[in-house]
Each structure stands twice: as structure tokens, then as C-alpha cells.
Motif scaffolding. Structure first.
Motif, PDB file in Angstrom:
ATOM      1  N   ARG A 118       0.832  -1.206   0.000  1.00 23.52           N
ATOM      2  CA  ARG A 118       0.000   0.000   0.000  1.00 23.52           C
ATOM      3  C   ARG A 118       0.866   1.255   0.000  1.00 23.52           C
ATOM      4  NH1 ARG A 118      -4.182   1.233   4.345  1.00 23.52           N
ATOM      5  NH2 ARG A 118      -4.264   3.071   3.006  1.00 23.52           N
ATOM      6  N   GLU A 122       0.325   3.601  -3.034  1.00 23.38           N
ATOM      7  CA  GLU A 122      -0.489   4.780  -2.738  1.00 23.38           C
ATOM      8  C   GLU A 122       0.325   6.068  -2.671  1.00 23.38           C
ATOM      9  OE1 GLU A 122      -4.123   4.813  -0.633  1.00 23.38           O
ATOM     10  OE2 GLU A 122      -3.792   2.790   0.155  1.00 23.38           O
ATOM     11  N   HIS A 166      -9.631   7.605   0.057  1.00 21.23           N
ATOM     12  CA  HIS A 166      -8.479   7.079  -0.668  1.00 21.23           C
ATOM     13  C   HIS A 166      -8.846   6.739  -2.117  1.00 21.23           C
ATOM     14  CE1 HIS A 166      -5.329   6.584   2.467  1.00 21.23           C
ATOM     15  NE2 HIS A 166      -6.377   6.663   3.270  1.00 21.23           N
ATOM     16  N   HIS A 170      -7.144   7.676  -5.680  1.00 19.32           N
ATOM     17  CA  HIS A 170      -6.756   6.644  -6.650  1.00 19.32           C
ATOM     18  C   HIS A 170      -7.299   6.985  -8.029  1.00 19.32           C
ATOM     19  CE1 HIS A 170      -6.586   3.519  -3.122  1.00 19.32           C
ATOM     20  NE2 HIS A 170      -5.682   4.479  -3.021  1.00 19.32           N
ATOM     21  N   ARG A 179      -4.675   1.099  -8.613  1.00 19.04           N
ATOM     22  CA  ARG A 179      -5.984   1.140  -7.960  1.00 19.04           C
ATOM     23  C   ARG A 179      -6.583  -0.250  -7.827  1.00 19.04           C
ATOM     24  NH1 ARG A 179     -11.288   3.854 -10.777  1.00 19.04           N
ATOM     25  NH2 ARG A 179     -12.796   3.365  -9.123  1.00 19.04           N
ATOM     26  N   VAL A 182      -4.582  -2.339  -5.058  1.00 27.06           N
ATOM     27  CA  VAL A 182      -4.874  -1.906  -3.693  1.00 27.06           C
ATOM     28  C   VAL A 182      -6.297  -2.285  -3.303  1.00 27.06           C
ATOM     29  CG1 VAL A 182      -5.162   0.093  -2.183  1.00 27.06           C
ATOM     30  CG2 VAL A 182      -3.189  -0.046  -3.698  1.00 27.06           C
ATOM     31  N   MET A 230       1.141  10.880   2.418  1.00 24.59           N
ATOM     32  CA  MET A 230       0.538   9.553   2.307  1.00 24.59           C
ATOM     33  C   MET A 230       1.402   8.511   3.003  1.00 24.59           C
ATOM     34  SD  MET A 230      -2.084   7.834   1.240  1.00 24.59           S
ATOM     35  CE  MET A 230      -2.914   8.748  -0.090  1.00 24.59           C
TER      36      MET A 230
END
Length: 249
Positions: A118, A122, A166, A170, A179, A182, A230
Motif C-alpha cells: 500500500r 499509494e 483514498h 486513486h 488502484r 490496492v 501519504m
């Protein structure tokens, strides 16, 4: 060999009319394999035994075995039957496999790995979102942050809106693969109490402050700031809720 546990969707007489039967057998056997009831290198029970176990036809068992093979869980070996494969050959991003992984006793290993994934994905998506976000998306993100602020006394509702926050980032990043990855792994992980934790109001306030920093950097078009915010958010949030494991000497 012991029967797979009840919550792995064994097929009873009352569920035989619910199609597809093979899907229920696959879920039960996949879970049993991932949880170690059938260790790598061992053979599954014979087709006849599985027919009796699940009260289904040989056609259903063949369909189920084929699906398990497609997931990398088993392979048919001449003279051995259907043999369980090593974890390295499993399709770890498969929803059924993931679901079972997060039920294992060693699930913290996989949850730690999930956090690493992640963080990598991310952070990159937050930076891309800061470069790509348009006015409409920025408005949606700001609105979601306001909604989060109003939900700080409701941990369950805050958690749902947190995921949506989130997802907005994405989508703004235009990183379809990141995307998808995750979403796939986190969708299963959130069912694990060890992943979601039991946040206090103090923890939610800290999380919200992190969300505000992320939103500010993304909306203002600051890729480096968004990436840093993030990273700090994901890692610190996991540190707060990760169970502390003690070992006896």
C-alpha cells in the motif's frame, strides 16, 4: 483427514439446489488448503471421497478441481491424484486465496506485507493525483474530507468514508493498475480485526489530521508533499493499530 471447518462453506443437503455447487466446493477446499489442512505435497481426497463429503456429483468435483488448479493451488499428478502445490505457486491476489490468507495464524506477516505494498503504490498514486487532479475531483476530495470531519465520533462510518477518501485519490491518479491491486488486497484485509483495529477518538483525530495534510497537498498540486503525507499516514496508522506480539523465551 479432518473435514474442512463449517465456515468454509461445506455443501449440505439444504444447499444442494443452490447453483453453482462447484463454487461452494472451491471456497471450502481453497480455504482448507491455504489454512494448511492439506499441506503442500499432499493429495486431496479422491473424487469419490469428495463426492461423499460434499454430497455432489463427480462433474461438480471435476469443475471444482479445475478451478483450484487455475488458482495455482493444486495440480493433477499421474499416480498421485490431485496434489496441493507450494504457496509460491498460488495466485495470491485471487480473492478466495486472499480471504483465506487473512484468516491464518501468521496473517500478521501478510498484513505487514500489505502495508508495504500500500505504501509503495499509494504514495505514487498520491503524487500522480497531485499532478493530474482537476477542479471537479478536487471539490469531491474536499467534500469527502468535510464528511470525514463530521464522522469522527462514529468509527464505523469514519472507516467507510476513509476508504472512499483514498479511492477518490486513486481515481484522480489515473493509475488503473495500482488502484485495482490496492482495492483487491485491501478489500479482503479489512475483514481482519487485526487490520482494522479498534480506533479510539484520539486515533481517529490523528488519522483525520493526516487526511487533511494529504488532501491539501493533492489539491494544491504538490506531488512531493502528497507522497510524503501519504507515506506518513499509512505507516503511522498501522503502527497505532498493529497488534504487539510478544514471544516467550
Amino acid at each position: 483427514m479432518s473435514r474442512p471447518s463449517a465456515d468454509t462453506a461445506g455443501v449440505s443437503r439444504h444447499t444442494r439446489r443452490r447453483p453453482p455447487l462447484a463454487a461452494a466446493v472451491v471456497r471450502s477446499l481453497a480455504t482448507a488448503i491455504v489454512l494448511g489442512e492439506y499441506p503442500p505435497g499432499t493429495a486431496l481426497p479422491s473424487a469419490g471421497e469428495l463426492c461423499d463429503e460434499y454430497e455432489v456429483s463427480r462433474t461438480v468435483i471435476r469443475e471444482a478441481t479445475t478451478t483450484l488448479a487455475e488458482k495455482g493451488l493444486v495440480a493433477t499428478r499421474q499416480g498421485w491424484g490431485t496434489v496441493v502445490l507450494d504457496q509460491e505457486q498460488w495466485s495470491l491476489l485471487d480473492p478466495l486465496v486472499l480471504d483465506a490468507l487473512f484468516q491464518r495464524e501468521d496473517r500478521l506477516v501478510f498484513l505487514d506485507n500489505l502495508i508495504e505494498i500500500r505504501t509503495t503504490l499509494e504514495c505514487a498514486m498520491a503524487a500522480r493525483a497531485a499532478r493530474c487532479i482537476d477542479g471537479a475531483q478536487a471539490a469531491v476530495l474536499a467534500s469527502k474530507l468535510d464528511e470525514l470531519a463530521s464522522l469522527r465520533d462514529d468509527p464505523t462510518a469514519y472507516a467507510r468514508a476513509d476508504i472512499e477518501f483514498h479511492e477518490i485519490i486513486h481515481r484522480a491518479s489515473q493509475d488503473a493498475f495500482g488502484r485495482a491491486i490496492v482495492s483487491s488486497i485491501q478489500g479482503k484485509a479489512v475483514r481482519s480485526p487485526q487490520y482494522s483495529g479498534d480506533p479510539t477518538r484520539e486515533h481517529i483525530d490523528l488519522t483525520h489530521e493526516a487526511h487533511a495534510r494529504i488532501a491539501e497537498a493533492v489539491i494544491s498540486g504538490d506531488p512531493e508533499g502528497a507522497e510524503d503525507a501519504m507515506r506518513s499516514h499509512i505507516t503511522s496508522s498501522w503502527e497505532r493499530r498493529r497488534p504487539h506480539v510478544t514471544t516467550e523465551e
